[in-house]
Design a protein around this motif. Structure first.
Motif, PDB file in Angstrom:
ATOM      1  N   PHE A 183      -5.543  -5.623  -3.769  1.00 37.72           N
ATOM      2  CA  PHE A 183      -5.997  -5.345  -2.374  1.00 37.72           C
ATOM      3  C   PHE A 183      -5.641  -6.416  -1.488  1.00 37.72           C
ATOM      4  O   PHE A 183      -6.256  -7.464  -1.622  1.00 37.72           O
ATOM      5  N   MET A 201       0.637  -1.121  -0.080  1.00 41.19           N
ATOM      6  CA  MET A 201       0.035   0.052   0.010  1.00 41.19           C
ATOM      7  C   MET A 201       0.665   1.224  -0.005  1.00 41.19           C
ATOM      8  O   MET A 201       1.843   1.197   0.544  1.00 41.19           O
ATOM      9  N   TYR A 261       0.468  -3.225  -2.541  1.00 43.79           N
ATOM     10  CA  TYR A 261      -0.393  -3.774  -2.510  1.00 43.79           C
ATOM     11  C   TYR A 261      -1.466  -2.953  -1.693  1.00 43.79           C
ATOM     12  O   TYR A 261      -1.070  -2.511  -0.659  1.00 43.79           O
ATOM     13  N   ASN A 262      -2.480  -2.950  -1.730  1.00 45.77           N
ATOM     14  CA  ASN A 262      -3.682  -1.995  -1.570  1.00 45.77           C
ATOM     15  C   ASN A 262      -4.582  -2.307  -0.247  1.00 45.77           C
ATOM     16  O   ASN A 262      -4.467  -3.333   0.216  1.00 45.77           O
ATOM     17  N   ALA A 263      -5.027  -1.051   0.147  1.00 45.65           N
ATOM     18  CA  ALA A 263      -5.929  -1.216   1.475  1.00 45.65           C
ATOM     19  C   ALA A 263      -6.895  -0.136   1.361  1.00 45.65           C
ATOM     20  O   ALA A 263      -6.640   0.759  -0.043  1.00 45.65           O
ATOM     21  N   GLU A 278      -0.205  -0.228  -7.216  1.00 44.56           N
ATOM     22  CA  GLU A 278      -1.066  -0.877  -6.460  1.00 44.56           C
ATOM     23  C   GLU A 278      -1.443  -2.026  -7.022  1.00 44.56           C
ATOM     24  O   GLU A 278      -2.414  -1.990  -7.712  1.00 44.56           O
ATOM     25  N   ASN A 301      -8.694  -7.602   0.420  1.00 37.90           N
ATOM     26  CA  ASN A 301     -10.067  -8.443  -0.157  1.00 37.90           C
ATOM     27  C   ASN A 301      -9.825  -9.972  -0.262  1.00 37.90           C
ATOM     28  O   ASN A 301      -8.649 -10.609  -0.678  1.00 37.90           O
ATOM     29  N   ALA A 318     -14.313  -3.313   1.826  1.00 37.22           N
ATOM     30  CA  ALA A 318     -13.042  -4.266   1.546  1.00 37.22           C
ATOM     31  C   ALA A 318     -13.358  -5.363   0.661  1.00 37.22           C
ATOM     32  O   ALA A 318     -12.681  -5.972  -0.105  1.00 37.22           O
ATOM     33  N   TYR A 349      -8.841  -0.846 -10.383  1.00 35.36           N
ATOM     34  CA  TYR A 349      -9.102   0.328  -9.333  1.00 35.36           C
ATOM     35  C   TYR A 349      -9.116   1.660  -9.768  1.00 35.36           C
ATOM     36  O   TYR A 349      -9.960   2.482  -9.406  1.00 35.36           O
TER      37      TYR A 349
END
Length: 596
Positions: free
Chosen positions: A561, A1, A493-495, A558, A564, A502, A537
């Motif tokens: 997620f 992230m 990597y995402n949040a 990113e 997820n 989520a 995204y």
């Protein structure tokens, strides 16, 4: 992230699982675990998501309601509404039970009870200085129907309740697709302004509130000074990496072009440690040397010339602007132009020499009265490859990078240099998946695989970290600036912020800052989404530390997620990781070919 505010929330060690680094994802057959939110979490969001996992096939309840849409490995990510105040959530699976407390705080300050000002609401909250004749404004939060005033240097200034209908959401709101203003109770906000004509220290404002026959008085937190008209107060930028200039006096204001070391400008206002310079930008006083002068910093400009600097890797064109004093500057980029503005500068220009150039088709200039000069560089192609800005004594030097020399027919990456930045590391975990597996680990795994793939295709690759160590944002940026690569990618990597979804948010995201990086961000995003058949995204302009380096096109990716539950399994799958890096390397090659 990315290095956004909510990365702290999901990257911290506050959770019901341990914060130790996990070398591999935890197996699905595990006890009931909640990674986020931590017990005791506080937020202003209207809802919160719960990231965790439990025994596959065995139901999990939260507050006596079953958690739906768990995947086969037992992961979950439901979102539940929050009431103002403390919210208690109990999760149960079989004989296991976890209890979490989440407190929702009001998004806007509440009116104080009784005859009182709201804590911390008196403005100014720090020492301020303004010019003679400039507005000095005061603010407070107080009960409705109160009479509020300020006494300053013998003058009484009435503060009136303001009819503010809405409040703007934080910048993070756009990341969840909901940045609409929200209604506020405007009656509790009181504001008023005055003007002082004479220089000097006016002292500390004294606030007064009257309600229902009761009166209280309270001193403010900062004093007010009116700057002298002469001698002039001057700031000189000392920070070797450049002074961070902003649109206002705090880090919550937007960044503008950094000021090169040596820049001098007159100080026209102070607010705490922040200085407003005469061209309009604000900078921290701690980044400057301050002194007085009988004249403000200003300069004439006459001729300008360019020179090519071969023999370096890469090649650059330098444009030299001889000045009498290092003045403030700004850079504006669009797709095929770069505009340099010199402030506090009056033109006496009749001659400019700009030789035939492989990058710049033409340089135009114009004076902007009364005291600016603007230079527009029109590029031969649509892709810019990087720029640098520095002072040598009083001469401003703008360096414009030449495109890389590649062979599209054979190995297009041969001769290129790529900086890869695996995000987070050490104690900074980044986002975490439902098992607690940290983003920092998958960032490093994927970056290492991508390095090997790019090197096999002829590129030189430099990593900002190759092991699980903490590397500061400043050190990562310095590495990019030192290497001067063909391009730089920060791998993440995402949040989401707390009010995100989520369970239903997934996909590839790309973030850029300088216009020269936009095409790279958009191209790689579209290439990955199309060729991997992944969700999108989106592509965002974002003021992130790892998007700001301008020595080369720099993008933060990113790649999915972590929070997820379904996408997490794709993220940690070794075969999918190899497919991802092969496709990303293909995309980098394809972008270089079309950009030249």
């Amino acid at each position: 992230m990315g290095d956004r505010t909510f990365s702290v929330l999901l990257g911290c060690s506050f959770s019901l699982v341990g914060a130790a680094t996990l070398p591999l994802p935890v197996a699905a057959e595990m006890e009931l675990t909640v990674v986020y939110p931590p017990d005791g979490h506080q937020t202003t969001a209207e809802q919160i998501f719960f990231i965790g996992t439990g025994m596959p096939g065995q139901p999990v309840q939260i507050n006596n309601q079953p958690i739906e849409n768990r995947i086969s490995d037992g992961h979950f990510a439901p979102s539940l509404p929050l009431s103002l105040g403390e919210n208690i959530f109990t999760l149960i699976q079989g004989d296991e039970q976890l209890t979490l407390r989440v407190t929702r705080l009001p998004a806007q300050p509440a009116a104080p009870g009784g005859v009182a000002f709201a804590d911390g609401s008196l403005r100014p909250a720090v020492n301020i200085a303004r010019q003679p004749g400039e507005l000095i404004c005061f603010g407070a939060i107080a009960p409705e129907n109160a009479q509020v005033a300020v006494n300053l240097a013998g003058e009484t200034i009435s503060l009136q309740a303001q009819t503010i209908a809405v409040a703007l959401p934080p910048n993070l709101a756009v990341l969840v697709g909901d940045n609409a203003p929200s209604p506020v109770d405007s009656a509790i906000h009181y504001e008023g302004c005055t003007v002082a004509r004479e220089s000097g220290n006016l002292g500390t404002p004294q606030f007064q509130l009257t309600l229902n026959g009761q009166t209280i008085r309270q001193p403010g937190s900062g004093s007010v000074t009116i700057l002298p008209t002469t001698p002039f107060q001057v700031a000189e930028v000392l920070t070797p990496t450049g002074g961070t200039a902003r649109t206002g006096p705090s880090t919550s204001y937007s960044r503008i072009t950094p000021l090169p070391p040596g820049t001098r400008a007159r100080i026209t206002a102070r607010e705490g440690d922040w200085l407003r310079l005469d061209y309009g930008g604000w900078i921290r006083g701690s980044e400057t040397r301050q002194f007085t002068a009988t004249v403000p910093p200003r300069s004439l400009i006459r001729s300008a010339r360019s020179r090519q600097v071969p023999g370096q890797v890469p090649d650059w064109t330098e444009v030299l602007f001889p000045l009498e004093v290092p003045v403030p500057v700004s850079i504006e980029q669009d797709r095929d132009r770069l505009i340099l503005t010199l402030y506090n500068t009056v033109a006496q220009t009749d001659t400019i020499y700009f030789d035939t150039n492989p990058v710049i088709e033409r340089m135009d200039w114009r004076p902007i009265l009364p005291n600016q000069a603007e230079y527009t560089f029109n590029f031969r192609g649509n892709q810019q490859w990087g720029y640098k800005l520095r002072y040598e004594d009083t001469t401003l030097i703008l360096s414009l990078r030449h495109p890389p020399a590649i062979s599209a027919a054979s190995r297009p990456l041969a001769g290129t240099t790529v900086v890869l930045d695996p995000g987070h590391g050490g104690e900074e975990l980044g986002a975490r998946g439902p098992t607690g597996y940290p983003e920092k680990s998958v960032n490093l795994v994927v970056s290492t695989l991508l390095r090997d793939e790019l090197e096999a295709r002829g590129a030189t690759v430099v990593m900002t970290r190759e092991t699980d160590v903490a590397v500061s944002l400043r050190d990562r940026i310095d590495r990019i600036n030192q290497v001067e690569p063909t391009l730089a990618l920060s791998i993440h990597y995402n949040a989401l912020p707390d009010n995100g979804d989520a369970l239903n948010t997934a996909g590839i995201g790309a973030f850029w800052y300088d216009a020269q990086a936009h095409d790279l961000a958009e191209f790689l995003h579209n290439y990955l989404v199309t060729n991997l058949n992944r969700p999108s995204y989106g592509v965002f302009w974002n003021n992130l530390a790892l998007t700001r380096p301008h020595v080369a096109p720099t993008v933060l990716l990113e790649l999915g997620f972590m929070i997820n539950p379904t996408e997490f399994e794709w993220i940690i799958d070794p075969a999918s990781q190899q497919q991802l890096v092969t496709t990303l390397a293909d995309g980098i090659e394809a972008w270089l070919i079309q950009a030249l």
